[in-house]
Design a protein around this motif. Structure first.
Motif, PDB file in Angstrom:
ATOM      1  N   THR A  29      -2.209  11.169   0.254  1.00 45.00           N
ATOM      2  CA  THR A  29      -2.864  10.304  -1.577  1.00 45.00           C
ATOM      3  C   THR A  29      -2.869   9.121  -1.170  1.00 45.00           C
ATOM      4  N   LEU A  30      -2.081   8.440  -0.651  1.00 41.65           N
ATOM      5  CA  LEU A  30      -2.366   6.515  -0.830  1.00 41.65           C
ATOM      6  C   LEU A  30      -3.145   6.638  -0.066  1.00 41.65           C
ATOM      7  N   GLN A  31      -4.258   7.005   0.547  1.00 42.96           N
ATOM      8  CA  GLN A  31      -5.288   7.372   1.463  1.00 42.96           C
ATOM      9  C   GLN A  31      -6.532   7.506   0.311  1.00 42.96           C
ATOM     10  N   ARG A  32      -6.342   8.835  -0.074  1.00 43.71           N
ATOM     11  CA  ARG A  32      -7.279   8.821  -1.146  1.00 43.71           C
ATOM     12  C   ARG A  32      -7.328   8.133  -2.463  1.00 43.71           C
ATOM     13  N   VAL A  33      -6.130   7.284  -2.985  1.00 47.39           N
ATOM     14  CA  VAL A  33      -6.290   7.099  -4.244  1.00 47.39           C
ATOM     15  C   VAL A  33      -7.058   5.555  -3.404  1.00 47.39           C
ATOM     16  N   ALA A  34      -7.138   5.286  -2.362  1.00 48.73           N
ATOM     17  CA  ALA A  34      -7.840   3.634  -1.828  1.00 48.73           C
ATOM     18  C   ALA A  34      -8.932   4.462  -1.643  1.00 48.73           C
ATOM     19  N   TYR A  38      -9.214   2.337  -6.242  1.00 48.12           N
ATOM     20  CA  TYR A  38      -8.179   1.928  -6.999  1.00 48.12           C
ATOM     21  C   TYR A  38      -7.473   0.468  -5.726  1.00 48.12           C
ATOM     22  N   LYS A  39      -7.429  -0.203  -6.451  1.00 44.87           N
ATOM     23  CA  LYS A  39      -6.584  -1.780  -5.592  1.00 44.87           C
ATOM     24  C   LYS A  39      -4.922  -1.733  -5.546  1.00 44.87           C
ATOM     25  N   SER A  40      -4.930  -1.187  -7.001  1.00 46.13           N
ATOM     26  CA  SER A  40      -3.818  -1.104  -7.809  1.00 46.13           C
ATOM     27  C   SER A  40      -2.858   0.117  -8.000  1.00 46.13           C
ATOM     28  N   VAL A  41      -1.344   0.114  -8.130  1.00 45.01           N
ATOM     29  CA  VAL A  41      -0.877   1.530  -8.468  1.00 45.01           C
ATOM     30  C   VAL A  41      -0.011   1.176  -8.970  1.00 45.01           C
ATOM     31  N   GLN A  42       0.981   1.897  -9.463  1.00 48.93           N
ATOM     32  CA  GLN A  42       2.635   2.320 -10.233  1.00 48.93           C
ATOM     33  C   GLN A  42       2.890   2.609  -9.915  1.00 48.93           C
ATOM     34  N   ILE A  43       4.577   2.263  -8.472  1.00 48.56           N
ATOM     35  CA  ILE A  43       4.805   3.672  -7.954  1.00 48.56           C
ATOM     36  C   ILE A  43       6.307   2.955  -8.217  1.00 48.56           C
ATOM     37  N   SER A  44       6.853   4.061  -7.925  1.00 49.75           N
ATOM     38  CA  SER A  44       8.480   4.387  -7.956  1.00 49.75           C
ATOM     39  C   SER A  44       9.223   4.074  -6.257  1.00 49.75           C
ATOM     40  N   PRO A  45      10.605   3.801  -6.244  1.00 53.44           N
ATOM     41  CA  PRO A  45      10.842   4.457  -5.118  1.00 53.44           C
ATOM     42  C   PRO A  45      10.319   6.153  -4.299  1.00 53.44           C
ATOM     43  N   ARG A  46      10.290   5.375  -3.410  1.00 52.28           N
ATOM     44  CA  ARG A  46      10.210   6.980  -2.038  1.00 52.28           C
ATOM     45  C   ARG A  46      11.012   6.841  -1.421  1.00 52.28           C
ATOM     46  N   SER A  47      12.629   8.223  -1.306  1.00 54.78           N
ATOM     47  CA  SER A  47      13.098   8.502  -0.695  1.00 54.78           C
ATOM     48  C   SER A  47      13.268   8.491   0.759  1.00 54.78           C
ATOM     49  N   PHE A  48      11.629   8.083   1.341  1.00 53.01           N
ATOM     50  CA  PHE A  48      11.569   8.198   2.736  1.00 53.01           C
ATOM     51  C   PHE A  48      11.401   6.453   2.809  1.00 53.01           C
ATOM     52  N   TYR A  49      11.125   6.286   2.480  1.00 52.83           N
ATOM     53  CA  TYR A  49      10.429   4.938   2.344  1.00 52.83           C
ATOM     54  C   TYR A  49      10.876   3.401   2.115  1.00 52.83           C
ATOM     55  N   LEU A  63      -3.623  -1.664  -1.169  1.00 54.93           N
ATOM     56  CA  LEU A  63      -3.336  -1.296  -2.096  1.00 54.93           C
ATOM     57  C   LEU A  63      -1.604  -2.358  -2.247  1.00 54.93           C
ATOM     58  N   SER A  64      -1.721  -2.347  -3.823  1.00 52.63           N
ATOM     59  CA  SER A  64      -0.929  -3.334  -4.283  1.00 52.63           C
ATOM     60  C   SER A  64       0.201  -2.325  -5.343  1.00 52.63           C
ATOM     61  N   ALA A  65       1.364  -3.207  -5.548  1.00 53.78           N
ATOM     62  CA  ALA A  65       1.780  -2.568  -7.075  1.00 53.78           C
ATOM     63  C   ALA A  65       2.162  -3.597  -8.318  1.00 53.78           C
ATOM     64  N   ASP A  66       2.328  -2.803  -8.976  1.00 52.77           N
ATOM     65  CA  ASP A  66       1.832  -3.691 -10.205  1.00 52.77           C
ATOM     66  C   ASP A  66       3.316  -3.501 -10.752  1.00 52.77           C
ATOM     67  N   SER A  67       3.926  -3.430 -10.430  1.00 55.08           N
ATOM     68  CA  SER A  67       5.475  -3.526 -10.764  1.00 55.08           C
ATOM     69  C   SER A  67       6.700  -3.048  -9.299  1.00 55.08           C
ATOM     70  N   ALA A  68       7.540  -3.341  -9.959  1.00 55.08           N
ATOM     71  CA  ALA A  68       8.929  -2.555  -9.454  1.00 55.08           C
ATOM     72  C   ALA A  68       9.596  -2.195 -10.583  1.00 55.08           C
ATOM     73  N   TYR A  69      10.234  -0.949  -9.242  1.00 55.99           N
ATOM     74  CA  TYR A  69      11.049  -0.155 -11.091  1.00 55.99           C
ATOM     75  C   TYR A  69      12.693  -1.010 -10.397  1.00 55.99           C
ATOM     76  N   CYS A  70      13.633  -0.157 -11.601  1.00 60.46           N
ATOM     77  CA  CYS A  70      14.532   0.015 -11.091  1.00 60.46           C
ATOM     78  C   CYS A  70      15.366   0.358 -12.305  1.00 60.46           C
ATOM     79  N   ASP A  71      16.664   1.193 -12.027  1.00 58.01           N
ATOM     80  CA  ASP A  71      17.568   2.072 -12.647  1.00 58.01           C
ATOM     81  C   ASP A  71      17.364   1.001 -14.304  1.00 58.01           C
TER      82      ASP A  71
END
Length: 107
Positions: A29-34, A38-49, A63-71
């Protein structure tokens, strides 16, 4: 009216959540998005990374992350780690979830 010379269009990866549940699918999916440009994604942490691994994978696909996520409730206790994660992702923007209804001030 101001004209944006270099608009930043970000894809919200949550919209592709069904295509990102497993590591292999996430990578595809990251490959397809690129590939879509797209150059930027809004992404939340993944359990496998780890955050470091996620930042590396985003960079790999251009790609780059437009932001970081936290509870929102983790901010007081984990502010140093949150800041480190944001730095690793190359952003100074933090996204959180909602404040619970019972914690909201009402009049």
């Amino acid at each position: 009216m101001a004209i944006v010379k270099d608009p930043k269009v970000t894809l919200h990866m949550y919209t592709l959540r069904k295509s990102t549940q497993e590591l292999e699918d996430f990578e595809k999916t990251l490959q397809r998005v690129a590939d879509m440009g797209y150059k930027s994604v809004q992404i939340s942490p993944r359990s496998f990374y780890t955050t470091e691994q996620l930042a590396e994978r985003l960079k790999y696909y251009g790609l780059s992350a437009d932001s970081a996520y936290c509870d929102v409730y983790q901010i007081p206790e984990k502010i140093d780690q949150i800041a480190k994660d944001a730095e690793l992702l190359g952003t100074d923007v933090l996204r959180t979830n909602s404040i619970r209804k019972e914690d909201r001030m009402t009049k």
